[in-house]
Design an enzyme around this catalytic site. Structure first.
Site, PDB file in Angstrom:
ATOM      1  N   TYR A 107      -9.409   4.955   7.912  1.00  0.00           N
ATOM      2  CA  TYR A 107      -9.564   5.252   9.343  1.00  0.00           C
ATOM      3  C   TYR A 107     -10.637   6.336   9.447  1.00  0.00           C
ATOM      4  O   TYR A 107     -10.409   7.462   9.000  1.00  0.00           O
ATOM      5  CB  TYR A 107      -8.252   5.758   9.936  1.00  0.00           C
ATOM      6  CG  TYR A 107      -7.148   4.717   9.976  1.00  0.00           C
ATOM      7  CD1 TYR A 107      -6.932   3.963  11.121  1.00  0.00           C
ATOM      8  CD2 TYR A 107      -6.333   4.479   8.865  1.00  0.00           C
ATOM      9  CE1 TYR A 107      -5.920   3.012  11.170  1.00  0.00           C
ATOM     10  CE2 TYR A 107      -5.328   3.527   8.900  1.00  0.00           C
ATOM     11  CZ  TYR A 107      -5.131   2.797  10.057  1.00  0.00           C
ATOM     12  OH  TYR A 107      -4.143   1.851  10.101  1.00  0.00           O
ATOM     13  N   PRO A 143      -4.221  -0.448  18.787  1.00  0.00           N
ATOM     14  CA  PRO A 143      -3.944  -0.907  17.411  1.00  0.00           C
ATOM     15  C   PRO A 143      -4.067   0.180  16.345  1.00  0.00           C
ATOM     16  O   PRO A 143      -3.676  -0.056  15.197  1.00  0.00           O
ATOM     17  CB  PRO A 143      -4.978  -2.020  17.186  1.00  0.00           C
ATOM     18  CG  PRO A 143      -6.033  -1.802  18.212  1.00  0.00           C
ATOM     19  CD  PRO A 143      -5.390  -1.104  19.358  1.00  0.00           C
ATOM     20  N   TYR A 162       3.425   6.672  10.185  1.00  0.00           N
ATOM     21  CA  TYR A 162       2.593   5.525   9.807  1.00  0.00           C
ATOM     22  C   TYR A 162       3.430   4.437   9.124  1.00  0.00           C
ATOM     23  O   TYR A 162       3.263   3.249   9.415  1.00  0.00           O
ATOM     24  CB  TYR A 162       1.468   5.993   8.885  1.00  0.00           C
ATOM     25  CG  TYR A 162       0.438   4.931   8.615  1.00  0.00           C
ATOM     26  CD1 TYR A 162      -0.562   4.638   9.534  1.00  0.00           C
ATOM     27  CD2 TYR A 162       0.468   4.182   7.439  1.00  0.00           C
ATOM     28  CE1 TYR A 162      -1.498   3.651   9.294  1.00  0.00           C
ATOM     29  CE2 TYR A 162      -0.468   3.195   7.185  1.00  0.00           C
ATOM     30  CZ  TYR A 162      -1.445   2.935   8.122  1.00  0.00           C
ATOM     31  OH  TYR A 162      -2.365   1.944   7.872  1.00  0.00           O
ATOM     32  N   HIS A 164       0.848  -1.201   0.000  1.00  0.00           N
ATOM     33  CA  HIS A 164       0.000   0.000   0.000  1.00  0.00           C
ATOM     34  C   HIS A 164       0.878   1.244   0.000  1.00  0.00           C
ATOM     35  O   HIS A 164       1.689   1.426   0.903  1.00  0.00           O
ATOM     36  CB  HIS A 164      -0.883   0.027   1.259  1.00  0.00           C
ATOM     37  CG  HIS A 164      -2.048  -0.921   1.178  1.00  0.00           C
ATOM     38  ND1 HIS A 164      -3.121  -0.857   2.028  1.00  0.00           N
ATOM     39  CD2 HIS A 164      -2.295  -1.954   0.331  1.00  0.00           C
ATOM     40  CE1 HIS A 164      -3.982  -1.808   1.713  1.00  0.00           C
ATOM     41  NE2 HIS A 164      -3.499  -2.492   0.693  1.00  0.00           N
ATOM     42  N   LYS A 185       1.039  -0.601  15.052  1.00  0.00           N
ATOM     43  CA  LYS A 185       2.445  -0.580  15.459  1.00  0.00           C
ATOM     44  C   LYS A 185       2.870  -1.801  16.285  1.00  0.00           C
ATOM     45  O   LYS A 185       4.062  -2.061  16.447  1.00  0.00           O
ATOM     46  CB  LYS A 185       2.731   0.679  16.298  1.00  0.00           C
ATOM     47  CG  LYS A 185       2.604   1.960  15.527  1.00  0.00           C
ATOM     48  CD  LYS A 185       3.800   2.167  14.617  1.00  0.00           C
ATOM     49  CE  LYS A 185       3.573   3.256  13.616  1.00  0.00           C
ATOM     50  NZ  LYS A 185       3.731   2.852  12.237  1.00  0.00           N
TER      51      LYS A 185
END
Ligand SMILES: Cc1cc2nc3c(=O)[nH]c(=O)nc-3n(C[C@H](O)[C@H](O)[C@H](O)COP(=O)(O)OP(=O)(O)OC[C@H]3O[C@@H](n4cnc5c(N)ncnc54)[C@H](O)[C@@H]3O)c2cc1C
Length: 396
Positions: free
Chosen positions: A204, A296, A388, A75, A300
């Site tokens: 998200y 979560p 990220y 991704h 990570k």
């Protein structure tokens, strides 16, 4: 009592323990992994699914990446949504080409276990009553009971990779161990379903009814989560209710593309931030969830376990090869420097995407302003993106 001897005893056969075992084997260091459960149980746990480059790199380095390369989904972006309005973070464009790879923890464990069996790594399954003695002396000993009776293993070093509920962390005296914790007043209700994902990237979503995450394990298997109360009862969430709530929180765009199907896994997980310091005491090292937990949000947890053991495996290799203690002496400081930055990011990402029970109108508008700022500011997007995809190993 059967007495055994090795160089490094590893408690726990999760990602931290098994990655470390492979690293030590590659460096010619003798190790034994002692696990409380059996392989099927450890491999069957549905957990993480987004790998940082640090994790992908270690799989390549250990020769474990064949299936990852074939089946992993790379991704180069991810999406955020505010009240149903999505916007994209161009991870690769903002970080000079960095990406994340979607590949389930179950698949990682299968690759680690298959390769361990092929290489003859010594793993003790179903080890009960594991105890650690002499961690502050020259000859640490790990003891347990298994089908063959009572065992004791003398070694040079012990690495506690036994997760948050393990025994290793408790071997550090209370006067030395310091812990830092934040429990969140909500959990995640997650499902797995064999339906194509709503989007080819993760979403998200911050919605006034609560957080939602659209994720996946493959092109045909979706992983979805919604924020729920801590007292959540799974029985109160039949599939139809879950899908309705998910679609509402994702908004008409992504929600309209959700393909519904029967869930085959449904769990509620609490969210917690936790760090134990130091990550070394005497001849005992801690790695992974044994030393730290993150919520979560931002994926990570497993990646931190891998970055810990990458540092520790290299330090132990240097120690046995050159006799230098510099690497193992600096391990706790180096690992904690990266851990705290990931703790900060996971805490922040949770804070801006979830609905807190105490939130009033002011809090909600600050949260919305922060997400609007990220939507409009390349600088803010870059900060999000570089955290990220995962910070480099050396962040001290
Ligand atoms: C429900 C859930 C969902 C999660 N989702 C995500 C996610 O989406 N993204 C993400 O990045 N992370 C996620 N995580 C976190 C991620 O799975 C962990 O960070 C990762 O598994 C840590 O690996 P570890 O090897 O340190 O610990 P663990 O995976 O916990 O492994 C520890 C091992 O030690 C064994 N053990 C425990 N006690 C003993 C003992 N006394 N003696 C011997 N062995 C023992 C255990 O059986 C286990 O096999 C999730 C975790 C949970 C619980």
């Amino acid at each position: 009592m059967t007495a055994l001897r090795t160089q490094v005893a590893i408690i726990g056969a999760g990602p931290a323990g098994m990655f470390l075992a492979h690293m030590l084997r590659q460096a010619g260091i003798d190790a034994v992994v002692i696990e409380r459960r059996d392989r099927a149980y450890v491999e069957g746990r549905v957990r993480a699914g987004v790998l940082e480059q640090v994790t992908v790199d270690l799989m390549h380095r250990l020769g474990l990446a064949d299936r990852l390369v074939r089946e992993g989904l790379v991704h180069d972006g991810t999406k955020l949504a505010l009240d149903g309005e999505p916007f994209r973070i161009d991870l690769a464009g903002l970080t000079g080409g960095a990406t994340v790879t979607v590949y389930g923890q179950q698949e990682v464990m299968r690759d680690l276990f298959d390769a361990a069996e092929a290489a003859g790594l010594t793993t003790v399954w179903n080890a009960a009553d594991v105890t650690l003695d002499g961690m502050d002396g020259p000859c640490p000993v790990v003891s347990w009971r298994d089908a063959g009776g009572a065992r004791s293993l003398t070694c040079d070093y012990v690495v506690g990779c036994d997760g948050f509920h393990g025994v290793s962390r408790h071997a550090i005296p209370a006067g030395i161990l310091r812990t830092f914790e934040r429990a969140y007043p909500f959990g995640w209700l997650g499902i797995l379903a064999d339906v194509p994902p709503a989007d080819h990237e993760l979403i998200y979503a911050n919605h006034e009814r609560g957080f939602a995450l659209a994720s996946m394990r493959s092109a045909t298997r979706s992983r979805y989560y919604i924020q729920c109360g801590l007292d959540g009862d799974i029985a109160a969430w039949p599939d139809d209710r879950f899908w309705d709530e998910l679609c509402l929180r994702l908004g008409p765009d992504a929600g309209g593309r959700v393909i519904r199907g029967a869930s085959f896994e449904k769990t509620i997980a609490p969210l917690r931030s936790f760090v134990a310091e130091p990550m070394r005491w005497g001849r005992l090292f801690l790695a992974g969830d044994a030393a730290h937990i993150v919520p979560p949000t931002g994926a990570k947890g497993m990646n931190l376990a891998v970055s810990d053991v990458t540092m520790l495996g290299d330090a132990l290799a240097e120690h046995y090869r050159d006799g230098s203690s510099a690497g193992i002496d600096g391990y706790s400081r180096r690992a904690l420097a990266r851990v705290w930055k990931a703790e900060r990011f996971s805490w922040w990402f949770t804070s801006v995407t979830h609905r807190f029970p105490t939130m009033d109108g002011f809090d909600r508008r600050i949260q919305m302003a922060e997400l609007e700022y990220i939507r409009s500011s390349p600088a803010a997007q870059r900060v999000l993106a570089e955290n990220y995809v995962g910070l480099p190993l050396e962040v001290a």
